[in-house]
Design a protein around this motif. Structure first.
Motif, PDB file in Angstrom:
ATOM      1  N   ASP A 166      -5.061   5.593   1.105  1.00  0.00           N
ATOM      2  CA  ASP A 166      -5.631   4.571   2.184  1.00  0.00           C
ATOM      3  C   ASP A 166      -7.295   4.297   2.283  1.00  0.00           C
ATOM      4  OD1 ASP A 166      -2.945   4.343   2.686  1.00  0.00           O
ATOM      5  OD2 ASP A 166      -3.023   5.310   4.744  1.00  0.00           O
ATOM      6  N   THR A 214       0.805  -1.224   0.158  1.00  0.00           N
ATOM      7  CA  THR A 214       0.170   0.137   0.081  1.00  0.00           C
ATOM      8  C   THR A 214       0.929   1.163  -0.034  1.00  0.00           C
ATOM      9  OG1 THR A 214      -0.018   0.032   2.379  1.00  0.00           O
ATOM     10  CG2 THR A 214      -1.915  -1.093   1.087  1.00  0.00           C
ATOM     11  N   LEU A 265      -7.251  -1.924   4.015  1.00  0.00           N
ATOM     12  CA  LEU A 265      -7.124  -0.874   5.102  1.00  0.00           C
ATOM     13  C   LEU A 265      -8.470  -0.343   5.851  1.00  0.00           C
ATOM     14  CD1 LEU A 265      -4.192   1.461   4.106  1.00  0.00           C
ATOM     15  CD2 LEU A 265      -4.157  -0.662   5.769  1.00  0.00           C
TER      16      LEU A 265
END
Length: 132
Positions: A79, A74, A85
């Motif tokens: 995000d 990532t 996540l």
């Protein structure tokens, strides 16, 4: 100690059916580091509670190795839209952070603020002898 790695601070270890832990968000010069430290009692019951919490995350594929894998995948990505996540709560329709957790080790101390590092006492699990 146990660690939560997330941008969301959990309401405490009781969220996972484990009592006795106190959570503390970890901050650096840039603000919140996305880490929450959960400190348990420095006795056998505290070690057992921290171990149960770490095992919970490991069984959910959200332990230390899983976090390392997610971090590598990532780096530099958005995000908020990353399925490793964030997930959507189907009942509420809200986005929720996915938590990752593991038992902290001496190698993790550099992730903590200076004040916390000064207060931490480390003991080897292999050499742990409960106080009488």
């Amino acid at each position: 100690m146990a660690w939560w790695k997330s941008n969301r601070t959990p309401s405490g270890s009781h969220e996972f059916g484990i009592v006795g832990g106190k959570s503390k968000a970890v901050y650096g010069k840039e603000g919140h580091l996305g880490i929450t430290l959960v400190k348990f009692a420095g006795d056998k019951s505290g070690l057992e509670a921290a171990t149960r919490l770490a095992e919970h995350f490991k069984k959910e594929n959200h332990g230390r190795k899983d976090w390392a894998r997610v971090q590598a995948q990532t780096l530099g990505k958005d995000d908020e839209n990353n399925p490793n996540l964030v997930k959507v709560d189907e009942r509420k329709g809200e986005k929720m952070r996915i938590l990752y957790g593991y038992l902290g080790t001496a190698f993790d101390l550099d992730k903590l603020d200076l004040e916390t590092r000064k207060k931490v006492v480390l003991e080897s699990r292999r050499e742990y002898k409960p106080s009488m």
